[in-house]
Design an enzyme around this catalytic site. Structure first.
Site, PDB file in Angstrom:
ATOM      1  N   PHE A 129     -10.171   4.370  -6.320  1.00  0.00           N
ATOM      2  CA  PHE A 129      -9.171   5.156  -5.488  1.00  0.00           C
ATOM      3  C   PHE A 129      -8.144   4.507  -4.831  1.00  0.00           C
ATOM      4  CE2 PHE A 129      -7.997   7.930  -2.243  1.00  0.00           C
ATOM      5  CZ  PHE A 129      -7.828   9.173  -2.844  1.00  0.00           C
ATOM      6  N   ASP A 216      -6.843  -3.541  -2.342  1.00  0.00           N
ATOM      7  CA  ASP A 216      -6.775  -2.375  -1.609  1.00  0.00           C
ATOM      8  C   ASP A 216      -7.929  -2.343  -0.751  1.00  0.00           C
ATOM      9  OD1 ASP A 216      -7.006   0.286  -0.520  1.00  0.00           O
ATOM     10  OD2 ASP A 216      -6.618   1.558  -2.517  1.00  0.00           O
ATOM     11  N   LYS A 245      -6.375   3.667   7.048  1.00  0.00           N
ATOM     12  CA  LYS A 245      -7.521   4.015   7.827  1.00  0.00           C
ATOM     13  C   LYS A 245      -7.585   3.535   8.988  1.00  0.00           C
ATOM     14  CE  LYS A 245      -9.415   6.595   4.009  1.00  0.00           C
ATOM     15  NZ  LYS A 245      -9.522   6.196   2.482  1.00  0.00           N
TER      16      LYS A 245
HETATM   17  C1  LIG Z   1      -8.297   6.606   1.710  1.00  0.00           C
HETATM   18  C2  LIG Z   1      -8.014   5.702   0.666  1.00  0.00           C
HETATM   19  C3  LIG Z   1      -6.681   5.596   0.051  1.00  0.00           C
HETATM   20  C4  LIG Z   1      -5.590   6.480   0.415  1.00  0.00           C
HETATM   21  O1  LIG Z   1      -5.338   6.677   1.769  1.00  0.00           O
HETATM   22  P1  LIG Z   1      -4.334   7.997   2.282  1.00  0.00           P
HETATM   23  O2  LIG Z   1      -4.230   7.242   3.986  1.00  0.00           O
HETATM   24  O3  LIG Z   1      -5.311   9.155   2.124  1.00  0.00           O
HETATM   25  O4  LIG Z   1      -3.150   7.906   1.552  1.00  0.00           O
HETATM   26  C5  LIG Z   1      -6.110   4.492  -0.739  1.00  0.00           C
HETATM   27  N1  LIG Z   1      -7.359   3.557  -0.910  1.00  0.00           N
HETATM   28  C6  LIG Z   1      -8.588   3.545  -0.659  1.00  0.00           C
HETATM   29  C7  LIG Z   1      -9.472   2.586  -0.957  1.00  0.00           C
HETATM   30  C8  LIG Z   1      -8.803   4.490   0.188  1.00  0.00           C
HETATM   31  O5  LIG Z   1     -10.291   4.525   0.672  1.00  0.00           O
END
Ligand SMILES: *Cc1c(COP(=O)(O)O)cnc(C)c1O
Length: 400
Positions: A129, A216, A245
């Site tokens: 994701f 990520d 986050k």
């Molecule tokens: C939550 C998340 C995102 C997206 O972040 P947003 O601030 O909602 O755009 C991307 N990568 C990972 C691994 C995430 O957990």
């Protein structure tokens, strides 16, 4: 409360909170909840930590936003701190995880074009994701996220998670690849933790093929896995890392951190963000990192996270329907043998905020400052709910 003026992108629970403190939230009726999801891994140092609140109060009355037309001193201060903590070189600030990944993807493409690769591609993983913008949803390994939004952005090559051989095969056959973008724990994908040698293997493949290793760490960064950054478990540093986050302790801020050749690719005009790195957001992140370091929050996340997994494993060992308890630090999941979205509401009624990911994985991502007593409260409340849920006869197959 109905929300007729809000677009219906979320299946929301019918509660709203009015106050938070540490790992606790209170709703409109004054009912207290133990927060084991922390605003989806955002409230790393808990709700309204006094040091974060004080820093924000001070900054709000001093300077909120000036734009990137000018120097922003707090950006440099925060970037220097992130580089010191990560061993990396330079930072681009944005406002969210998706934007941090967009920046990483743009860096990869720019890097490719500099090497005269006209159609640069990025290797991405199944069940990953990366966000909801067009490029990041295209990079995401979930049809649910993509369906209805085609045409997708091209230039991604997908391989299974935690499979080095599959990455080697791509390296041998596809000369357009310039980078790999990976999560080391797939939070949204069901709390899947990579094998210990995976990152080192990726580093070797990237070095052998002149690819950028891009992680990520939007969910795993800022202490979530028990280290400030997830990659620090494996003695390997990436070229690019996306953060968001937990970084601002609840205030929106994202960062794309780069090292070595990746750090100096962009030149004026190649990327930007109006809001990226405002004094307000940077002050929140600086205060959050201060608390993380001074109050030994990573150490707490390691210890209490381990305690959560151990007690869950012990208490759920004999429970049919529980497939696995897994995780790293304060990012933990309980995989069941069936979809378990209903558990979220049952937990809420009992004053526990949890969530379910990948349909059948109960996810705990509490504030990293949760103590053992609070962790016991969480486990001792959730285990009976999970047992009760698993004893119920499976619901009749949903009508088509
Ligand atoms: C939550 C998340 C995102 C997206 O972040 P947003 O601030 O909602 O755009 C991307 N990568 C990972 C691994 C995430 O957990």
């Amino acid at each position: 409360m109905a929300m007729p003026h809000i677009m219906e992108t979320y299946g929301r629970l019918p509660i709203a909170f009015t106050r938070g403190e540490g790992v606790w939230l209170w709703d409109r009726d004054g009912k207290r909840y133990l927060d084991a999801i922390a605003g989806v891994a955002v409230n790393a140092i808990g709700h309204c930590h006094p040091k974060l609140v004080a820093a924000l109060r001070e900054q709000v009355g001093t300077l909120i936003h000036t734009s990137n037309l000018y120097e922003v001193e707090l950006q440099e201060k925060l970037a220097a701190k992130l580089c010191e903590l990560s061993g990396m070189d330079k930072v681009f600030f944005c406002n969210s995880g998706a934007e941090a990944n967009e920046c990483a993807i743009k860096l990869a493409r720019y890097y490719g074009h500099k090497k005269n690769i006209d159609n640069p591609a990025v290797v991405v993983l199944e069940k990953s994701f990366h966000g909801r913008t067009l490029a990041t949803l295209s990079a995401t390994g979930s049809r649910k996220v993509q369906a209805g939004f085609e045409p997708l952005v091209s230039g991604f090559v997908r391989v299974p998670f935690d499979d080095l051989e599959a990455v080697r095969k791509v390296a041998a056959s596809n000369k357009n690849v310039v980078a790999i973008l990976a999560e080391l724990v797939q939070g949204e994908g069901g709390v899947c933790v990579c094998a210990p040698g995976y990152l080192k293997g990726l580093r070797e493949i990237c070095d052998a093929n002149d690819w950028l290793l891009m992680l990520d760490e939007v969910q795993t960064g800022i202490g979530r896995t028990g280290k400030m950054f997830g990659f620090q478990h494996y003695g390997v540093t990436p070229d690019v890392m996306a953060l968001a986050k937990g970084l601002g302790g609840g205030v929106p801020i994202g960062a794309c951190v780069a090292k070595g050749k990746a750090a100096s690719l962009f030149t004026p005009g190649t990327h930007g963000s109006t809001f990226g790195g405002t004094p307000l957001a940077c002050s929140a992140a600086l205060a959050t990192l201060d608390v993380m370091v001074n109050e030994k929050v990573c150490e707490n996340a390691t210890e209490v996270g381990e305690h959560i997994r151990t007690t869950l494993r012990r208490q759920l060992a004999e429970t049919p329907g529980v497939k696995e308890v897994r995780g790293q630090g304060m990012l933990n999941g309980i995989e069941l043998d069936r979809p378990c979205g209903d558990l979220v509401k049952a937990a809420m009624d009992k004053g526990m905020l949890i969530n379910v990911t990948a349909d059948n994985v109960v996810r705990f991502a509490p504030p990293l400052v949760m103590n053992k007593g609070e962790a016991d409260t969480l486990v001792n409340s959730m285990v009976p709910l999970i047992r009760e849920f698993l004893q119920k006869p499976a619901p009749a197959a949903a009508k088509a």
